[in-house]
Design a protein around this motif. Structure first.
Motif, PDB file in Angstrom:
ATOM      1  N   ASP A 131       0.973  -1.071  -0.244  1.00 25.70           N
ATOM      2  CA  ASP A 131      -0.135  -0.098   0.037  1.00 25.70           C
ATOM      3  C   ASP A 131       0.809   1.190   0.100  1.00 25.70           C
ATOM      4  O   ASP A 131       0.434   2.176  -0.465  1.00 25.70           O
ATOM      5  CB  ASP A 131      -0.877   0.282   1.125  1.00 25.70           C
ATOM      6  CG  ASP A 131      -2.172  -0.839   1.134  1.00 25.70           C
ATOM      7  OD1 ASP A 131      -2.130  -1.433   0.041  1.00 25.70           O
ATOM      8  OD2 ASP A 131      -3.124  -1.179   1.888  1.00 25.70           O
ATOM      9  N   ALA A 132       1.954   1.262   0.510  1.00 30.90           N
ATOM     10  CA  ALA A 132       3.051   2.377   0.461  1.00 30.90           C
ATOM     11  C   ALA A 132       3.677   2.524  -0.858  1.00 30.90           C
ATOM     12  O   ALA A 132       4.375   3.239  -1.292  1.00 30.90           O
ATOM     13  CB  ALA A 132       3.921   2.203   1.628  1.00 30.90           C
ATOM     14  N   GLY A 133       3.582   1.513  -1.679  1.00 33.59           N
ATOM     15  CA  GLY A 133       4.298   1.297  -3.067  1.00 33.59           C
ATOM     16  C   GLY A 133       5.864   0.980  -2.729  1.00 33.59           C
ATOM     17  O   GLY A 133       6.685   1.024  -3.792  1.00 33.59           O
ATOM     18  N   ASN A 134       6.055   0.539  -1.664  1.00 35.50           N
ATOM     19  CA  ASN A 134       7.322  -0.330  -1.449  1.00 35.50           C
ATOM     20  C   ASN A 134       7.674  -1.604  -1.680  1.00 35.50           C
ATOM     21  O   ASN A 134       6.590  -2.319  -1.887  1.00 35.50           O
ATOM     22  CB  ASN A 134       7.755   0.004   0.025  1.00 35.50           C
ATOM     23  CG  ASN A 134       8.102   1.240   0.303  1.00 35.50           C
ATOM     24  OD1 ASN A 134       8.777   1.947  -0.342  1.00 35.50           O
ATOM     25  ND2 ASN A 134       7.625   1.860   1.438  1.00 35.50           N
ATOM     26  N   ASP A 160      -3.034  -0.086  -4.172  1.00 35.57           N
ATOM     27  CA  ASP A 160      -1.557   0.634  -4.563  1.00 35.57           C
ATOM     28  C   ASP A 160      -1.664   1.394  -5.933  1.00 35.57           C
ATOM     29  O   ASP A 160      -0.678   1.521  -6.491  1.00 35.57           O
ATOM     30  CB  ASP A 160      -0.693  -0.413  -4.363  1.00 35.57           C
ATOM     31  CG  ASP A 160      -0.866  -1.828  -5.252  1.00 35.57           C
ATOM     32  OD1 ASP A 160      -1.729  -1.647  -6.061  1.00 35.57           O
ATOM     33  OD2 ASP A 160       0.302  -2.343  -5.556  1.00 35.57           O
ATOM     34  N   GLU A 216      -0.553   8.955  -5.837  1.00 33.97           N
ATOM     35  CA  GLU A 216       0.705   8.964  -4.906  1.00 33.97           C
ATOM     36  C   GLU A 216       1.523   7.791  -4.874  1.00 33.97           C
ATOM     37  O   GLU A 216       2.751   7.650  -4.869  1.00 33.97           O
ATOM     38  CB  GLU A 216       0.464   9.592  -3.443  1.00 33.97           C
ATOM     39  CG  GLU A 216       1.141   9.984  -2.706  1.00 33.97           C
ATOM     40  CD  GLU A 216       0.692  10.033  -1.277  1.00 33.97           C
ATOM     41  OE1 GLU A 216      -0.604   9.982  -0.815  1.00 33.97           O
ATOM     42  OE2 GLU A 216       1.529   9.937  -0.295  1.00 33.97           O
ATOM     43  N   THR A 217       0.815   6.444  -4.737  1.00 36.24           N
ATOM     44  CA  THR A 217       1.506   5.262  -4.817  1.00 36.24           C
ATOM     45  C   THR A 217       2.112   4.941  -5.900  1.00 36.24           C
ATOM     46  O   THR A 217       3.401   4.487  -5.953  1.00 36.24           O
ATOM     47  CB  THR A 217       0.485   4.186  -4.050  1.00 36.24           C
ATOM     48  OG1 THR A 217      -0.269   4.764  -3.023  1.00 36.24           O
ATOM     49  CG2 THR A 217       1.117   2.921  -3.704  1.00 36.24           C
ATOM     50  N   LYS A 256       5.431   6.406  -6.347  1.00 37.06           N
ATOM     51  CA  LYS A 256       6.422   5.777  -5.200  1.00 37.06           C
ATOM     52  C   LYS A 256       7.007   4.516  -6.176  1.00 37.06           C
ATOM     53  O   LYS A 256       7.985   4.457  -6.142  1.00 37.06           O
ATOM     54  CB  LYS A 256       5.864   5.529  -3.930  1.00 37.06           C
ATOM     55  CG  LYS A 256       6.727   4.674  -2.914  1.00 37.06           C
ATOM     56  CD  LYS A 256       7.633   5.661  -2.500  1.00 37.06           C
ATOM     57  CE  LYS A 256       8.644   4.667  -1.800  1.00 37.06           C
ATOM     58  NZ  LYS A 256      10.115   5.356  -1.329  1.00 37.06           N
ATOM     59  N   ARG A 257       5.760   3.734  -6.593  1.00 33.01           N
ATOM     60  CA  ARG A 257       6.197   2.499  -7.086  1.00 33.01           C
ATOM     61  C   ARG A 257       7.241   2.784  -8.350  1.00 33.01           C
ATOM     62  O   ARG A 257       8.159   1.826  -8.628  1.00 33.01           O
ATOM     63  CB  ARG A 257       4.918   1.877  -7.740  1.00 33.01           C
ATOM     64  CG  ARG A 257       4.286   1.051  -6.494  1.00 33.01           C
ATOM     65  CD  ARG A 257       2.952   0.559  -6.706  1.00 33.01           C
ATOM     66  NE  ARG A 257       2.441   0.096  -7.953  1.00 33.01           N
ATOM     67  CZ  ARG A 257       1.414  -0.119  -8.588  1.00 33.01           C
ATOM     68  NH1 ARG A 257       0.392   0.524  -8.209  1.00 33.01           N
ATOM     69  NH2 ARG A 257       1.335  -0.944  -9.549  1.00 33.01           N
TER      70      ARG A 257
END
Ligand code: ADP
Length: 219
Positions: free
Chosen positions: A54-57, A163, A167-168, A171-172
């Motif tokens: 969910d945080a794109g990590n 995700d 925004e995510t 990040k991805r």
């Protein structure tokens, strides 16, 4: 045949992978799908993976490698597989090389799908996925089969991945450039990379992918 498919989020890896795996009668192994299935079944692995996704990590290597390894060692993957979303960084590529060596197996080709960044963001914002196991993927605006939030193939409910928010996605993309792209150079050294432009009609991209695989097979 053993194939690795690499490309940014939204490159259409899942769509191409499903087609290629079916045509070659090999298993389509998607680590993203494996994580999502763990999340929907509320397993411990799913709970852990969700916070990272969910945080794109990236989900930590230790659990990802163990999960991918277990899946590749299933009897249905003996004839070959197409990996979609794994390896996703150099440590995973090294662990995968070790696995191949231990099992006396060879990787045949790495297909690198290329798509410009603005196209990726547009695609992902409209991406809708079917809740049923088939996990069909559609684009809310461009595809008539995705009308009214219902899957045009099996009638399942369509949803937007957690995700896939803008925004995510950014990040991805950052994670893709810093962590995943280096594996393309890693595999270039091994002479395994074929680059394919993933812009245009899905069928045309599939044709390029199949031609690239045929050339590799003739080698
Ligand atoms: P996409 O390629 O469209 O970004 P995926 O379904 O392949 O989507 O992956 C979604 C998320 O799952 C990733 O952003 C990451 O958090 C997690 N994930 C999938 N594969 C891996 C992997 N090999 N290593 C670590 N995390 C992974």
């Amino acid at each position: 045949m053993r194939i690795v498919l690499v490309g940014p989020p939204g490159a259409g890896k899942g769509t191409q992978a499903a087609f290629v795996a079916k045509s070659l009668s090999i298993q389509h192994i998607s680590t993203g799908d494996l994580f999502r299935s763990n999340i929907s079944q509320r397993t411990e692995l799913g709970k852990l993976a969700k916070s990272y996704m969910d945080a794109g990590n990236l989900v930590p290597n230790e659990v990802t490698i163990a999960m991918a390894k277990e899946r590749m060692e299933q009897p249905d993957a003996e004839n070959g597989f197409l990996l979609d979303g794994f390896p996703r960084n150099v440590s995973q590529a090294e662990a995968f090389d070790e696995l191949l060596e231990n099992e006396s197996m060879q990787l045949d080709v790495v297909l690198a799908l290329e798509v410009p960044e603005d196209e990726v963001v547009k695609r992902i914002a409209g991406r809708r996925v079917c809740r049923n196991e088939s996990a069909h993927v559609f684009h809310a605006t461009y595809e008539p089969l995705a009308q009214d939030g219902v899957c045009g193939v099996c009638g399942g409910e369509l949803y937007q991945r957690d995700d896939d928010s803008e925004e995510t996605v950014r990040k991805r993309l950052e994670v893709y450039h810093t962590q995943t792209e280096p594996i393309i150079d890693y595999y270039k050294v091994q002479g395994l990379v074929v680059t394919i432009s993933a812009v245009g009609k899905v069928e045309d991209i599939t044709t390029c992918v199949m031609e690239a695989l045929k050339c590799e097979d003739d080698k």
